[in-house]
Write a protein that holds these residues in place. Structure first.
Motif, PDB file in Angstrom:
ATOM      1  N   SER A 142       0.804  -1.224   0.000  1.00  0.00           N
ATOM      2  CA  SER A 142       0.000   0.000   0.000  1.00  0.00           C
ATOM      3  C   SER A 142       0.835   1.273   0.000  1.00  0.00           C
ATOM      4  O   SER A 142       0.316   2.347  -0.293  1.00  0.00           O
ATOM      5  CB  SER A 142      -0.931   0.005   1.215  1.00  0.00           C
ATOM      6  N   ARG A 143       2.137   1.193   0.308  1.00  0.00           N
ATOM      7  CA  ARG A 143       2.968   2.397   0.272  1.00  0.00           C
ATOM      8  C   ARG A 143       3.143   2.898  -1.162  1.00  0.00           C
ATOM      9  O   ARG A 143       3.249   2.104  -2.099  1.00  0.00           O
ATOM     10  CB  ARG A 143       4.356   2.111   0.867  1.00  0.00           C
ATOM     11  N   PRO A 144       3.224   4.220  -1.359  1.00  0.00           N
ATOM     12  CA  PRO A 144       3.396   4.751  -2.718  1.00  0.00           C
ATOM     13  C   PRO A 144       4.807   4.518  -3.238  1.00  0.00           C
ATOM     14  O   PRO A 144       5.741   4.231  -2.484  1.00  0.00           O
ATOM     15  CB  PRO A 144       3.114   6.256  -2.539  1.00  0.00           C
ATOM     16  N   MET A 145       4.975   4.656  -4.558  1.00  0.00           N
ATOM     17  CA  MET A 145       6.271   4.426  -5.190  1.00  0.00           C
ATOM     18  C   MET A 145       7.334   5.389  -4.664  1.00  0.00           C
ATOM     19  O   MET A 145       8.517   5.096  -4.701  1.00  0.00           O
ATOM     20  CB  MET A 145       6.149   4.586  -6.709  1.00  0.00           C
ATOM     21  N   GLU A 146       6.928   6.553  -4.165  1.00  0.00           N
ATOM     22  CA  GLU A 146       7.876   7.559  -3.703  1.00  0.00           C
ATOM     23  C   GLU A 146       8.408   7.248  -2.306  1.00  0.00           C
ATOM     24  O   GLU A 146       9.245   7.989  -1.769  1.00  0.00           O
ATOM     25  CB  GLU A 146       7.223   8.946  -3.695  1.00  0.00           C
ATOM     26  N   SER A 147       7.930   6.148  -1.681  1.00  0.00           N
ATOM     27  CA  SER A 147       8.338   5.831  -0.318  1.00  0.00           C
ATOM     28  C   SER A 147       9.817   5.451  -0.253  1.00  0.00           C
ATOM     29  O   SER A 147      10.400   4.979  -1.225  1.00  0.00           O
ATOM     30  CB  SER A 147       7.490   4.680   0.237  1.00  0.00           C
ATOM     31  N   MET A 148      10.397   5.625   0.923  1.00  0.00           N
ATOM     32  CA  MET A 148      11.780   5.233   1.148  1.00  0.00           C
ATOM     33  C   MET A 148      11.873   3.713   1.274  1.00  0.00           C
ATOM     34  O   MET A 148      10.974   3.061   1.789  1.00  0.00           O
ATOM     35  CB  MET A 148      12.303   5.886   2.430  1.00  0.00           C
ATOM     36  N   GLY A 149      12.972   3.156   0.802  1.00  0.00           N
ATOM     37  CA  GLY A 149      13.209   1.731   0.966  1.00  0.00           C
ATOM     38  C   GLY A 149      12.589   0.899  -0.139  1.00  0.00           C
ATOM     39  O   GLY A 149      11.917   1.400  -1.048  1.00  0.00           O
ATOM     40  N   GLU A 150      12.831  -0.408  -0.049  1.00  0.00           N
ATOM     41  CA  GLU A 150      12.331  -1.329  -1.061  1.00  0.00           C
ATOM     42  C   GLU A 150      10.833  -1.539  -0.918  1.00  0.00           C
ATOM     43  O   GLU A 150      10.340  -1.795   0.181  1.00  0.00           O
ATOM     44  CB  GLU A 150      13.055  -2.669  -0.933  1.00  0.00           C
ATOM     45  N   LEU A 151      10.117  -1.443  -2.018  1.00  0.00           N
ATOM     46  CA  LEU A 151       8.679  -1.695  -2.013  1.00  0.00           C
ATOM     47  C   LEU A 151       8.426  -3.200  -2.096  1.00  0.00           C
ATOM     48  O   LEU A 151       8.889  -3.864  -3.018  1.00  0.00           O
ATOM     49  CB  LEU A 151       8.007  -0.989  -3.186  1.00  0.00           C
ATOM     50  N   GLN A 152       7.706  -3.722  -1.110  1.00  0.00           N
ATOM     51  CA  GLN A 152       7.438  -5.147  -1.047  1.00  0.00           C
ATOM     52  C   GLN A 152       6.293  -5.531  -1.982  1.00  0.00           C
ATOM     53  O   GLN A 152       5.460  -4.695  -2.353  1.00  0.00           O
ATOM     54  CB  GLN A 152       7.085  -5.551   0.386  1.00  0.00           C
ATOM     55  N   SER A 153       6.238  -6.792  -2.331  1.00  0.00           N
ATOM     56  CA  SER A 153       5.166  -7.318  -3.163  1.00  0.00           C
ATOM     57  C   SER A 153       4.246  -8.173  -2.305  1.00  0.00           C
ATOM     58  O   SER A 153       4.701  -9.031  -1.542  1.00  0.00           O
ATOM     59  CB  SER A 153       5.735  -8.156  -4.306  1.00  0.00           C
TER      60      SER A 153
END
Length: 398
Positions: free
Chosen positions: A42-53
């Protein structure tokens, strides 16, 4: 990542389309990755760190792919599609699914020619080495923010159980779930860990501007993809499809333009039968097989009640009056996504995760009737999407 995202649904059909299959009644749609898959948290693409799937994928994502496939099959011109379009009866509009109804999403595992469906492990199960233990409720309870003498989960009074851990990211076979529903424990061969089913891969990308077809300097992002092992697929039981559908198609599924095949199969009865209550039964356990979409204010439709200086909750599910004595629930599942009808991000909501367990008693004392009425049913909001699927089991005496 793109500044000017295009959210028009698109399906890539195979050049040699399989013969159409009859879809009378309920069928199972099986999704198989052609490479890796990405279902952004649910975090946006602009978030810090690796985006989980997220995996298994959100059912809304699968439902969107199916609705797009149906629209392509019906030759819908998406530029003209709105709430008054004739095809709305077949694929719905917005949250309304029209004729469609889903159950799942389920993981399915095939090995040595045998295919079996997997179910999220109930969160009352704990494991230490090769031994399994079941959480139960405290007999007296404690005073806490939930109320007076609330019965919280506890490990059995067994020194061997100390140090056991929850079965997170774990699935059970049908035989394993059947054992748990009957008040028992699964065999290690009935357990599938995430590492048995898929791998997680990190990918690095760079932002781009579609209008100029150039990259944005310094704007890097990192995502985590899912690579299913050979034999793993995602299934969705579906009713209300057009009379005929392609037997197999290639579609876009999830983020970053990933593709998957989708195959139409006849549905068989996968879910284990409900167990029979016996003399050692004190109530029933309701297991969530899929996440539950229930506004916090609704509290499952239950109201708080003080009885004999103890807090319990009472309510009605499927015309069965129940007492809720306690629960084992996991971390809230945050789900967002893109609203195709409104062309804007969907509000992020919190769901009660699959695997959560509720300890209940039938107010009239007829546990067997309650199990029969609630097993393999759905509760909560957006049940047509598959949310809130229940399995009913035995709550045995300590």
């Amino acid at each position: 990542m793109s500044k000017n995202k295009k959210h028009k649904p698109k399906v890539q059909s195979e050049k040699a389309m399989s013969k159409p299959v009859n879809t009378n009644g309920q069928v199972t749609l099986s999704f198989n990755a052609t490479d890796t898959l990405f279902f952004r948290e649910s975090r946006p693409m602009e978030s810090m760190g690796e985006l989980q799937s997220v995996f298994p994928p959100p059912v809304r994502t699968l439902a969107g792919a199916i609705r797009t496939l149906i629209g392509e099959h019906l030759n819908v011109d998406w530029r003209e599609f709105d709430a008054n379009h004739p095809s709305v009866a077949d694929i719905g509009f917005g949250d309304d699914l029209g004729k469609l109804h889903f159950q799942g999403a389920w993981l399915a595992w095939e090995t040595d020619g045998k295919r079996e469906r997997l179910y999220p492990a109930p969160l009352l199960l704990m494991q230490k080495d090769q031994s399994f233990y079941r959480l139960t409720l405290e007999s007296k309870g404690i005073w806490c923010d939930l109320g007076k003498q609330v019965r919280l989960p506890k490990l059995p009074d067994n020194d061997d159980a100390k140090g056991s851990k929850p079965l997170e990211n774990t699935w059970l076979t049908s035989d394993g779930l059947s054992a748990v529903l009957s008040g028992g424990k699964p065999n290690p061969k009935h357990i599938k860990k995430a590492s048995d089913l898929f791998e997680r891969e990190s990918r690095v990308g760079i932002a781009r501007d579609n209008s100029t077809r150039t990259v944005e300097k310094g704007l890097l992002y990192q995502t985590q993809h899912i690579r299913p092992h050979q034999g793993l697929s995602v299934e969705l039981d579906t009713a209300g499809l057009p009379e005929t559908m392609p037997a197999k198609s290639i579609i876009r599924l999830g983020g970053e333009g990933r593709t998957a095949s989708i195959e139409t199969k006849q549905t068989s009865n996968h879910l284990p039968k409900a167990p029979d209550a016996n003399g050692n039964t004190q109530g029933l356990l309701l297991y969530l097989l899929t996440p539950l979409n229930m506004p916090q204010a609704a509290h499952l439709g239950f109201s708080r009640e003080e009885r004999d200086n103890q807090t319990i909750w009472t309510g009605t599910l499927n015309s069965i009056e129940l007492e809720l004595h306690g629960a084992v629930t996991g971390k809230a599942l945050r789900e967002g996504g893109w609203d195709m009808a409104k062309h804007q991000p969907r509000a992020v909501t919190s769901l009660i995760p699959a695997g959560s367990v509720f300890f209940c008693k039938a107010k009239n004392g007829d546990t067997q009737a309650a199990i029969k009425a609630l097993h393999n049913t759905q509760i909560g909001e957006l049940s047509a999407y598959g949310y809130g699927h229940l399995a009913a089991g035995l709550w045995l005496k300590d």
